[in-house]
Motif scaffolding. Sequence first.
Motif, PDB file in Angstrom:
ATOM      1  N   PHE A 164       2.438 -31.577 -14.469  1.00 17.63           N
ATOM      2  CA  PHE A 164       1.956 -30.356 -15.118  1.00 17.63           C
ATOM      3  C   PHE A 164       3.125 -29.447 -15.437  1.00 17.63           C
ATOM      4  O   PHE A 164       4.174 -29.491 -14.790  1.00 17.63           O
ATOM      5  N   ARG A 173      -7.479 -34.509 -16.207  1.00 10.89           N
ATOM      6  CA  ARG A 173      -6.747 -35.352 -15.261  1.00 10.89           C
ATOM      7  C   ARG A 173      -7.422 -36.712 -15.151  1.00 10.89           C
ATOM      8  O   ARG A 173      -8.622 -36.808 -14.943  1.00 10.89           O
ATOM      9  N   GLY A 186      -3.520 -22.868  -8.830  1.00  4.34           N
ATOM     10  CA  GLY A 186      -3.988 -24.218  -8.563  1.00  4.34           C
ATOM     11  C   GLY A 186      -5.421 -24.425  -9.005  1.00  4.34           C
ATOM     12  O   GLY A 186      -6.047 -23.542  -9.585  1.00  4.34           O
ATOM     13  N   GLY A 187      -5.947 -25.602  -8.723  1.00  2.00           N
ATOM     14  CA  GLY A 187      -7.327 -25.928  -9.033  1.00  2.00           C
ATOM     15  C   GLY A 187      -8.182 -25.900  -7.784  1.00  2.00           C
ATOM     16  O   GLY A 187      -7.698 -25.624  -6.690  1.00  2.00           O
ATOM     17  N   ALA A 206      -0.017 -32.453 -10.340  1.00  2.00           N
ATOM     18  CA  ALA A 206      -1.346 -31.871 -10.191  1.00  2.00           C
ATOM     19  C   ALA A 206      -2.314 -32.905  -9.647  1.00  2.00           C
ATOM     20  O   ALA A 206      -2.370 -34.030 -10.144  1.00  2.00           O
ATOM     21  N   ASP A 245      -3.216 -24.128  -2.232  1.00  2.00           N
ATOM     22  CA  ASP A 245      -2.801 -23.913  -3.616  1.00  2.00           C
ATOM     23  C   ASP A 245      -1.302 -23.668  -3.655  1.00  2.00           C
ATOM     24  O   ASP A 245      -0.683 -23.318  -2.638  1.00  2.00           O
ATOM     25  N   PHE A 275      -7.609 -28.485 -12.795  1.00  2.00           N
ATOM     26  CA  PHE A 275      -6.334 -27.775 -12.854  1.00  2.00           C
ATOM     27  C   PHE A 275      -6.342 -26.815 -14.039  1.00  2.00           C
ATOM     28  O   PHE A 275      -6.825 -27.152 -15.118  1.00  2.00           O
ATOM     29  N   ASN A 301      -2.810 -30.082  -2.589  1.00  4.28           N
ATOM     30  CA  ASN A 301      -1.437 -29.776  -2.957  1.00  4.28           C
ATOM     31  C   ASN A 301      -0.473 -29.686  -1.782  1.00  4.28           C
ATOM     32  O   ASN A 301       0.666 -29.298  -1.956  1.00  4.28           O
ATOM     33  N   ALA A 346      -5.678 -31.589  -8.584  1.00  2.00           N
ATOM     34  CA  ALA A 346      -7.018 -31.009  -8.750  1.00  2.00           C
ATOM     35  C   ALA A 346      -7.658 -31.475 -10.054  1.00  2.00           C
ATOM     36  O   ALA A 346      -7.007 -31.553 -11.093  1.00  2.00           O
TER      37      ALA A 346
END
Length: 197
Positions: free
Chosen positions: A94, A88, A43-44, A72, A24, A77, A51, A74
């Motif tokens: 982002f 996404r 983060g996701g 981004a 992340d 996210f 990432n 994820a």
Amino acid sequence: KQTHTKKFPLTGNAYQKTLYGVTDFYLIKIGPSGTLLYSSYFGGGGSVDENRYDIPYVGVDSNGLVYMAGRARATNFPIKGTAIKTTREDFEGFISIFDTDNSLSADTMVYSTLIGGSEVDEINNLYIRNNDVYVAGMSESPASSSLPITSNAYQTAKNSSYDAFITKFNYNAAGHLDILYSTYLGGSGWEQVRSVM
């Protein structure tokens, strides 16, 4: 295999206190005397290393709000507020805003949005002057697929597979981003912006 005995330093008002993905982003604020004032993961989720190769850009506006921008990967996210884009489709740019002085962990992130269209988009730099924020990067997405290009743009359509883009906005008191200007910038080849000031 190494055994790590020390944990990542997180403050009590961290927005995200655990890793949601294999890797992340993180945001740290340190005072003039070296005191850790704020530290949070960001983060996701996901089972892949989403990432590792992405580097976010960070800046502070005149009100002390901290901006983080980048790419981004994820699928989940974090989104907050009246977002420009919430889902996404491919890699997306982002923009996320934090109030690191807030003592309530649920409120340290005040806004977060994806920005991009149906194809690959990424933000490669962030510049803040007073409360006007500029982001710049590269886009594979046509304007018709929700990349926010304004009607007064210098270039309203892509000229190649990848064109640079520049977007100016501010975060207003109502809690969302106002896009003031956004344009593609490029010729017949591939372009991207690495710095804006």
